[in-house]
Design a protein around this motif. Structure first.
Motif, short mmCIF file in Angstrom:
data_model
loop_
_atom_site.label_atom_id
_atom_site.label_comp_id
_atom_site.label_asym_id
_atom_site.label_seq_id
_atom_site.Cartn_x
_atom_site.Cartn_y
_atom_site.Cartn_z
N LYS A 276 4.55 30.27 -28.45
CA LYS A 276 5.53 29.33 -28.02
C LYS A 276 5.55 29.20 -26.39
CE LYS A 276 9.33 26.88 -28.24
NZ LYS A 276 9.42 26.60 -26.81
N LEU A 279 3.10 26.40 -25.17
CA LEU A 279 3.54 24.99 -25.51
C LEU A 279 4.58 24.64 -24.39
CD1 LEU A 279 3.49 24.95 -29.29
CD2 LEU A 279 1.70 24.24 -27.93
N LEU A 282 3.53 21.85 -22.22
CA LEU A 282 2.81 21.11 -22.76
C LEU A 282 3.15 19.33 -22.32
CD1 LEU A 282 0.55 19.80 -24.96
CD2 LEU A 282 2.72 19.77 -26.68
N ILE A 284 3.72 15.99 -22.95
CA ILE A 284 3.85 14.92 -24.17
C ILE A 284 3.03 13.80 -24.04
CG2 ILE A 284 5.64 14.24 -25.70
CD1 ILE A 284 5.77 17.10 -25.74
N SER A 287 -0.66 14.15 -24.48
CA SER A 287 -0.95 14.45 -25.94
C SER A 287 -1.02 13.30 -26.74
CB SER A 287 -0.07 15.48 -26.55
OG SER A 287 1.10 15.01 -26.66
N SER A 291 -1.05 16.37 -30.68
CA SER A 291 -1.46 17.52 -30.21
C SER A 291 -1.51 18.49 -31.24
CB SER A 291 -0.04 18.23 -29.34
OG SER A 291 -0.12 19.47 -29.08
N GLU A 293 -2.15 21.73 -31.01
CA GLU A 293 -1.43 22.97 -30.79
C GLU A 293 0.04 23.09 -31.06
OE1 GLU A 293 -5.06 22.63 -28.67
OE2 GLU A 293 -3.65 21.37 -28.79
N SER A 294 0.55 21.89 -30.80
CA SER A 294 1.98 21.83 -31.35
C SER A 294 2.38 21.81 -32.88
CB SER A 294 2.64 20.53 -30.86
OG SER A 294 2.53 20.63 -29.29
N HIS A 295 1.05 20.75 -33.40
CA HIS A 295 1.12 20.70 -34.80
C HIS A 295 0.91 22.20 -35.66
CE1 HIS A 295 -0.63 18.64 -38.77
NE2 HIS A 295 0.42 19.33 -39.21
N LEU A 298 4.22 24.21 -35.34
CA LEU A 298 5.35 23.63 -36.33
C LEU A 298 5.07 24.10 -37.61
CD1 LEU A 298 6.02 20.26 -34.71
CD2 LEU A 298 7.52 22.23 -34.59
N LEU A 318 9.17 19.33 -29.59
CA LEU A 318 7.95 19.42 -29.76
C LEU A 318 7.45 18.13 -30.73
CD1 LEU A 318 7.07 23.01 -30.39
CD2 LEU A 318 6.51 21.61 -28.38
N ALA A 321 5.17 15.38 -29.48
CA ALA A 321 3.78 15.81 -29.49
C ALA A 321 2.99 15.45 -30.55
CB ALA A 321 3.62 17.21 -28.83
#
Length: 535
Positions: A276, A279, A282, A284, A287, A291, A293-295, A298, A318, A321
């Protein structure tokens, strides 16, 4: 046409002006004490000559204007006819492609129906396949994990997992699993279908996938030289695919040893808390809604059911993103964010991302609150406004970039209209004509730039010795260019990047030109020919 009528009116008005001038001239003669050498007849003939000359020229201009209007009309009709032919050919090509895709799908499903179900199901009891696996077969095939962006994919049937893949899962070998997927990335589509079935053979698939996440943040994607680390990027994509495949097993019946326990959730929560902070900073906008990494973060919350351990508002930050990823809608539902969608859509609209906002509005049935057609028109209007405002004070290169943005916006709008069947509310013909204009202007600028390039000069010998001239040069295909990139992210397929090593150069020796005889310039220096440069 208004200018033509005004000129004709002025010519007709010239006659009355000549009569007024005649009266003034007569009055001047009557009051003048000195006789004038100039007679009115001469003046009148001069003015009438000018009038006739002007009328003759005016008539000639009118004829030329009529001819021009006729040519323009003919050109427009020809252009419209050609546009109609192009559209008809495109539709015919699309129909042929759809027929081939339907035929391929039909053959795949026929092959699956006639095949034996034993390789597909692991749970076999007394010769009967597990009915739960059979029921969830189509759902699992349709939800194949990848990093594709809002594209419609065909739900392919599972194939029998390879023995090596099954063995790696049985042995809980996370490192070997990563290596196997990386070595077989060319067959990634089939591996993605095999992984959910192979994970069932693991002692505990949740622990296996957790072990595979250890190297997710082992380094940085962008190195010090600005190049992406292909191996690390491939590892992160594999981690994401394994988590998506594992989520499919949640709907299946698992043994007591394979279920998701509270201890496993705690381990997943520790990993999520490590990810966390990475991110928090990050970008936005950078991206572009894609993104990785965000995916992955989540997906970790959704797969291991730990979303309740984190603040929903932080999770919502997030979502922008990943809005251009196909799995976004399912992720939002799994994370319990359906009631947050109106606010998320407003965030996207405020940042000028109307296309993604419309996709979410359709997915969550919010089109009455967020009408798609006005949003699309506003999106295009803003793109044109930026192009027009910046056009005057920008360099040619920057202007080309602005035109490219408008071109991309037009194509995105047309794709959105076709996907959501909005042609009746928003016709695409004017948009397609604008695309043709921009592409023609782009091609014209490219040709003009190529024509303006200076021609390289060839040195000449200054003595009496004959110097042979080079009359053939290597073909342009001799040089290796960079591989094409995907122009529109919505159509990208889930593939791993190429390995970091470069392909070997040509097997043959460098292309050289050697003259038949030793040749010298007039000053005594030998002529030398430079070898071709290999990229």
């Amino acid at each position: 046409m208004a200018d033509t009528q005004s000129v004709a009116t002025l010519i007709d008005f010239a006659t009355s002006k000549i009569q007024q001038l005649q009266q003034a001239f007569s009055e001047l003669e009557s009051h003048s004490a000195i006789s004038l050498n100039l007679k009115w007849k001469e003046l009148e003939e001069h003015f009438h000559g000018l009038e006739k000359s002007l009328k003759k020229r005016f008539d000639r201009l009118e004829d030329q204007e009529k001819e021009y209007v006729i040519k323009v009309t003919e050109a427009q009709e020809m252009l419209e006819k050609r546009e109609a032919d192009v559209v008809a050919k495109e539709l015919a090509s699309l129909e042929r492609l759809q027929e081939k895709r339907d035929a391929a799908l039909s053959s795949l499903f026929d092959k699956y129906q006639t095949s034996s179900p034993e390789p597909i199901c692991e749970g076999v009891s007394n010769g009967m396949a597990d009915p739960v696996i059979k029921e969830n077969f189509d759902v699992a095939a349709a939800k194949s994990g990848s990093e594709d962006i809002y594209t419609m994919e065909n739900a392919n049937a599972y194939t029998e997992p390879s023995s090596e893949l099954m063995k790696l899962c049985e042995e809980m070998d996370a490192e070997g699993l990563h290596k196997f997927i990386s070595d077989n990335r060319k067959n990634l589509s089939s591996i993605r279908e095999e992984v959910p079935v192979a994970l069932r053979s693991a002692v505990n698939p949740f622990i296996l996938v957790l072990d595979s996440l250890k190297g997710f943040y082992a380094g940085e994607i962008l190195g010090s030289n600005g190049k992406k680390d292909g191996n690390l990027l491939g590892l992160r994509r594999t981690c994401l695919m394994l988590m998506e495949s594992l989520e499919q097993l949640l709907a299946d019946s698992l043994s007591d040893e394979q279920i998701l326990t509270s201890d496993i959730k705690e381990k997943a929560k520790v990993i999520a808390k490590e990810w966390k902070p990475k991110l928090d900073h990050l970008d936005i906008e950078a991206s572009s809604g894609n993104s990785l990494e965000s995916h992955a973060f989540l997906q970790l919350l959704a797969t291991f059911d730990i979303a309740s351990e984190f603040d929903q508002d932080e999770i919502c930050t997030l979502i922008p993103a990943v809005t251009r990823r196909r799995q976004t809608v399912d992720l939002c539902r799994s994370l319990g964010l359906s009631h947050k969608m109106p606010g998320l859509i407003n965030v996207l609209l405020d940042s000028g991302r109307e296309i993604e906002a419309i996709n979410l509005a359709y997915a969550f049935k919010l089109t009455e609150q967020f009408a798609p057609v006005p949003l699309l028109k506003s999106y295009l209007k803003e793109a044109k406004k930026v192009s027009q405002v910046k056009a005057g004070s920008m360099s040619p290169g920057a202007q080309n970039e602005i035109n490219e943005r408008e071109l991309s916006a037009l194509k995105a709008v047309i794709k959105c209209i076709e996907e959501h069947k909005l042609e009746e509310q928003y016709p695409v013909d004017p948009l397609q004509k604008r695309i043709l204009q921009l592409e023609k202007a782009k091609a014209d600028k490219r040709r003009a730039a190529e024509a303006a390039k200076p021609q390289s000069k060839r040195p000449r010998a200054t003595g009496s010795v004959y110097t042979p001239r080079i009359t053939s040069m290597p073909d342009k295909s001799f040089y290796r260019g960079p591989p094409e990139r995907f122009a529109y992210p919505y159509d990208r397929q889930y593939v791993y990047p190429a390995e970091s090593h470069h392909p070997t150069l040509m097997g043959s020796a460098p292309y050289t030109i050697s003259p038949p005889h030793t040749t010298y310039y007039g000053n005594g220096y030998q002529v030398q020919y430079q070898t071709a440069y290999l990229h």
